[in-house]
Write an enzyme that holds these catalytic residues in place. Structure first.
Site, PDB file in Angstrom:
ATOM      1  N   LYS A  54      -8.191   0.753 -26.732  1.00  0.00           N
ATOM      2  CA  LYS A  54      -8.085  -0.645 -27.131  1.00  0.00           C
ATOM      3  C   LYS A  54      -9.230  -1.557 -26.676  1.00  0.00           C
ATOM      4  O   LYS A  54      -9.568  -2.505 -27.405  1.00  0.00           O
ATOM      5  CB  LYS A  54      -6.765  -1.216 -26.639  1.00  0.00           C
ATOM      6  N   SER A 305      -5.191   8.924 -27.957  1.00  0.00           N
ATOM      7  CA  SER A 305      -5.452   7.490 -28.029  1.00  0.00           C
ATOM      8  C   SER A 305      -5.119   6.729 -26.752  1.00  0.00           C
ATOM      9  O   SER A 305      -5.652   5.629 -26.537  1.00  0.00           O
ATOM     10  CB  SER A 305      -4.688   6.883 -29.205  1.00  0.00           C
TER      11      SER A 305
END
Length: 324
Positions: A54, A305
């Site tokens: 992120k 991720s």
């Protein structure tokens, strides 16, 4: 939809991020590769700053803010990983950040978000938290930063795709967890420019399959309810920007069950010695479950991720047994 970024745009953003985020490793796992019948590499965004991919998108977004927006502060909605990244990035940039999180958000992620410097508001379901964030933006005159549906964010996450091709030029398949679609959109933006022959597959949990439902409907749709152990993959809608990228460029978006995600986590921990959260394991789960069409000669990259999992959940998540 805005004009798609050029390769020069993506490279410019990558250069901006180069000294601000980690160049995460790409690690080969022969044992899991043997299980899926292809050469498998793991892109370790679980080792990125704040524990997920992120910050790449967050820093790109923050760089586009004007002085007035920076002085007023920003607000967003997030189940956890974007929240932590925004809190970290905004604090570094001297920007006040407020984050609305669903009431049942991970306590660990909420605590980390506060520790990075943001105000946290816990509120309702995912859909209700989205509305609350917009309400707070109006009430407090804050700039709203979208956690996935933002062209600037996509330019930031494209750096993952650029790195994959630099690290493994012979990549033929990339498998990416999909929540709102910011990560896969960035990877698609990059690979459509520099490696258009690479097939990119998205993976969603069956209980939160907004992108799959959107592709089936031919437009972005909103889900009434979502439910998955992969909280980072459970926004209640697909975005306009991200839907456009996925519908244009993705080979497919496939679904995995929570049980398939659980089954993948011991493989990643036991064979690759990496800790990931359920969202981060979704790509490997799809590969182990045979959801991705592969050839023996394929060089496959599964993006891990994120790795922000509560330590007290690990015994349960790994209960199927660590495979040594």
């Amino acid at each position: 939809m805005p004009d798609l970024p050029t390769l020069a745009d993506l490279q410019r953003t990558r250069d901006y991020l180069r000294e601000r985020v980690h160049l995460t490793p790409l690690l080969r796992t022969s044992s899991i590769g043997a299980e899926i019948g292809a050469e498998l590499w793991l892109k370790c965004e679980n080792l990125q700053k704040t524990g997920s991919f992120k910050p790449r998108g967050v820093l790109s977004q923050l760089a586009t803010l004007g002085e007035d927006e920076r002085s007023r502060g920003v607000v967003t909605i997030s189940a956890g990983n974007y929240a932590q990244a925004l809190a970290w990035g905004a604090t570094r940039a001297g920007v006040a950040a407020t984050v609305v999180m669903p009431a049942k958000a991970s306590p660990t992620k909420a605590a980390a978000t506060r520790a990075y410097g943001a105000e946290v508001i816990l509120h309702g379901t995912s859909a209700e938290a989205f509305q609350k964030a917009h309400d707070v933006a109006i009430e407090r005159n804050l700039a709203f930063l979208h956690p996935f549906d933002d062209p600037a964010l996509v330019e930031g996450t494209a750096s993952v795709g650029l790195e994959i091709v630099e690290q493994l030029p012979e990549t033929s398949v990339v498998v990416v967890p999909v929540g709102g679609g910011g990560l896969i959109s960035g990877i698609l933006a990059a690979l459509s420019e520099i490696a258009p022959g690479v097939k990119v597959y998205g993976v969603e949990p069956t209980g939160a399959a907004a992108m799959r439902a959107s592709l089936d409907a031919g437009r972005p749709v909103h889900l009434d309810t979502v439910s998955s152990i992969a909280d980072g993959l459970a926004p209640p809608m697909a975005g306009d920007v991200t839907y456009d990228y996925v519908s244009r460029y993705a080979a497919d978006v496939v679904l995995v069950t929570d049980d398939e995600i659980r089954a993948a986590m011991p493989w990643i921990y036991g064979r690759a010695k990496l800790v990931v959260e359920p969202s981060g394991a979704a790509g490997v789960a799809a590969l182990l479950a045979g959801k991705i069409p592969l050839r023996p000669a394929d060089r496959v990259v599964a993006v891990l991720s994120g790795g922000n999992v509560e330590l007290d959940r690990l015994p349960d998540l790994l209960a199927k047994g660590v495979r040594e």
